[in-house]
Structures are given as structure tokens and as C-alpha cells.
Design a protein around this motif. Sequence first.
Motif, short mmCIF file in Angstrom:
data_model
loop_
_atom_site.label_atom_id
_atom_site.label_comp_id
_atom_site.label_asym_id
_atom_site.label_seq_id
_atom_site.Cartn_x
_atom_site.Cartn_y
_atom_site.Cartn_z
N UNK A 1 -27.08 -3.86 81.91
CA UNK A 1 -25.70 -3.76 81.41
C UNK A 1 -25.54 -2.65 80.38
N UNK A 2 -26.47 -1.72 80.34
CA UNK A 2 -26.37 -0.63 79.37
C UNK A 2 -26.75 0.68 80.03
N UNK A 3 -26.28 1.77 79.46
CA UNK A 3 -26.63 3.10 79.96
C UNK A 3 -27.78 3.71 79.15
N UNK A 4 -28.25 3.00 78.16
CA UNK A 4 -29.33 3.51 77.32
C UNK A 4 -30.64 3.54 78.09
N UNK A 5 -31.38 4.63 77.93
CA UNK A 5 -32.66 4.79 78.61
C UNK A 5 -33.74 3.96 77.94
N UNK A 6 -34.72 3.55 78.73
CA UNK A 6 -35.84 2.81 78.18
C UNK A 6 -36.61 3.67 77.20
N UNK A 7 -36.93 4.89 77.58
CA UNK A 7 -37.61 5.82 76.69
C UNK A 7 -39.05 5.42 76.41
N UNK A 8 -39.76 6.30 75.70
CA UNK A 8 -41.16 6.02 75.39
C UNK A 8 -41.32 4.86 74.43
N UNK A 9 -40.42 4.75 73.46
CA UNK A 9 -40.52 3.64 72.51
C UNK A 9 -40.35 2.30 73.21
N UNK A 10 -39.37 2.21 74.10
CA UNK A 10 -39.17 0.97 74.85
C UNK A 10 -40.35 0.65 75.74
N UNK A 11 -40.96 1.71 76.33
CA UNK A 11 -42.14 1.49 77.17
C UNK A 11 -43.31 0.96 76.35
#
Length: 434
Positions: free
Chosen positions: A375-385
Amino acid sequence: MPVPVPRQRNAPAVESTGDGADGNAAGGGGVSSVGARGVNGSVSSGDLTLLVIEDDPAGTFSVPQLLDAAGTRIRIRSARNLTEAERLLTDDVHCILVDLALPGAWDEELGPLTHVLRLAPRHAVLALTTSGDAERAAEAVRVGAQDHLFRDELDGRLLSRAIRYAVERKRADMAQVKLAESKLRAQENARLERGLLPTPLLQGSNLRFSARYRPGRSRALLGGDFYDTVRTPDGTVHAMIGDVCGHGPDEAALGVELRIAWRALTFAGLCGDELLSTLQQVLEHERESEEIFATLCTVDIAPDGRRAGLCLAGHPAPLLARHGRAAQLLPYDDGGPALGLLPRARWPRRQVELGGAWSLMMYTDGLIEGRSGPDTRQRLGQDGMVEMINRQLASGLEGEELLESAVAEVRELNGGELTDDVAVLLLSRSGSRS
């Protein structure tokens, strides 16, 4: 023996108009074109054209057209021999009715039919014979005709229905052939792509290897991402992962070329900047345009497994997990540009301390560019990974299970399939704790 003209039982024959008013052309009734459809066009609506091949001085099929019960106009075109039929066999013919008794010197019992089947492999074909020759009629269907008709039972209603069924049956047969050919091509492509995926060469090493690969292209096995792992005779383990920009078959082929070149150069003793400079030359020579580039990450792990050299060419930094510590990204602030961007670029090699027991995860950006939630357009990114991997490590996952869980969770967070290729490899060492 002359045969009565086919009769309509429920719908009268339509009188010829304009283009069909001239009656018999050379040996038969003239008709107008109804569009180049053949058996590929729909027969649920629109006119059909029948080419009749028979040697009948009385002109059995003398009417230029019929009207079937569904209101479809069937135009009749006649030929007295196969030479004339070949001239009249244009793209607007949907069905061919061939007389099995057509005179001529034939090498085969069903010579006229066999010749027509070779001449018109994409057309529906009906065989015409007498009711006393039922065995020959059945053989005609076995060798390729869509159906057979008995001359002494023929009328307009039966003929129109047979034509319609024959055209539909031929369309179904051709669709089945195309489906079978498509499956064979897919199987061949799958075998080829599986053969192009790397087999790690780690014989003699105590490192464990795991990998996951998911191409972004639909129904493909291979994308623009590539990876490899080998152990050289001195005991050093070399690992590489890369990503060619783009997602098509050309990018996949270029990725395979770079992987194979990397393996050959590594076994030849090249490492670090020298290896990457040579790979850039390969890329520049093999790419389709100057806009194509590739990111790359290479590591060379010392024989004792406690330290490694790291080179980054515009690629995300690997993730290192040590025993008893949270996983962290390796330093990436002094990497070089992607291959193919700068003609005389340099790629510094950074020394990394690994320790006794560790897991090193290398990945392409497809793993981190998906959304962090459906439900969001925010990328997972390295921090999320990193956060996701630490959570999975804390739950006890490792090796194949860790990678499988990571790829599955990334897909779930994205809310569906990832559009970019994803490649992840994991090297692990169990040793003295430090």
C-alpha cells in the motif's frame, strides 16, 4: 457419370451478382474475392470460398455460390485439373474439395488428394468420392483431409455444413500444431537457459554456497543479472554478481558473456582493477549500443576464509553477517563506476576482515527496488533489506532457507511479482568464533 448440381434443402441458392454473374470461369464458376483470410479467419460470420477440383464435363458445381442455413454465403470456384487449381488457389480460398477420381498418372492411390495436401498445407480439404468407395474415403481422412463427401449423397445443405466444419477443424488443427511448436520451443529455450546458469566450482573449499535467481521477464529463466563462484588452485574463492541494464534477451545474453569472461579471466590469474578493466573491454565490444552498462561486485576470499578483497563497479555493497552480530553492509563509499560508463575508469580493491564464522550475501538491485509494502510507493532499499535479513537470521534461517524466505518476503512486500531481475548468492563459513 454426371451428378446433379448440389441442391439447397432449406435455403435456395443465391443468384450470382456482379462479380459472380459470369458463370463458369475456365472450367468452373467465377467468384469474387472475400478477403485474404484462409483458415485463420473466423468462419462464424463472413463469406467462405470453396475451390472444387473435379473433371466433370457436365459441370456438377455450376452455381457460383450457395447460402447456408446460417446465412453465410459460400462462393464456389471450380478447376478441372490440378494445374488450373494451383492458379485459382489464392489467399481468399477457405476450403478445397478434391475429387479422388481425378484422372492422371498418379504414383499413389490417393494421388490427387496427396498433391493438394502438399500444395495447400494451410487450407481445409474435403475428399469427394462415391458411397461405394467408403474405405478409400476413410483413408483420405487418415492421410490429412478434414472430411469426405459421397458424390451420390451430396446436396447444398450437406456441402455447406461440411465446408464450415472442415474450416473450423483445420483451424483447430493448426492451432494445436502451433501450440505444440510453441511448447517445444519453450522446452528448448528452458534447456538452453538452464545450461547457461552457472555451476559453482568450489571443490576443496569449506565454504557453503546458496543462490536464488528470478528473472523479471515473463516465462523466462534467464535475465540480465548474472553471478558465479569459483575456487582457484591457490585456495582463494572468488565470487561475482552483476546486472546488465535492461531486461530483454540481448541483456541476458550479454550477462552470460560477462560471466563466462569473468570465470576465464579469474582462472587466468586476474583480480581487482585489472580484471574489471578487461571485463569493461568485453562489454564495450559485445554491447548493442554505447548506452548499455553493467554493475558488478566481486569478492576474493583468502584461503583461510578470514579476509576478503572487495571491488564494486556501481553495484550495491554485499551484506556481511558475523556470529553474534547484526548483519551490516560492507563499506561502499570508495567503489568505482559501472562498467561501460567511463573509458579509463579504475576500481579500487578494499580489504575486508570477515572473521571466523560469517555469511556474505551478494545481491542485485532487484532485491531492494521493490516496494516496502503493497500500500505504499516507498522502496524497500538497502536499509529495509538489512532489517529484513536480520529478522530472518534471528529466527534461525540460514543458507537456502534464508534466501528463499528473503525473495518471498520481498515479493510479498511489493504486492506481487517483481518487475526487475533478482539474483542473490550466499557464501557462509562455519569456523572458530571471533
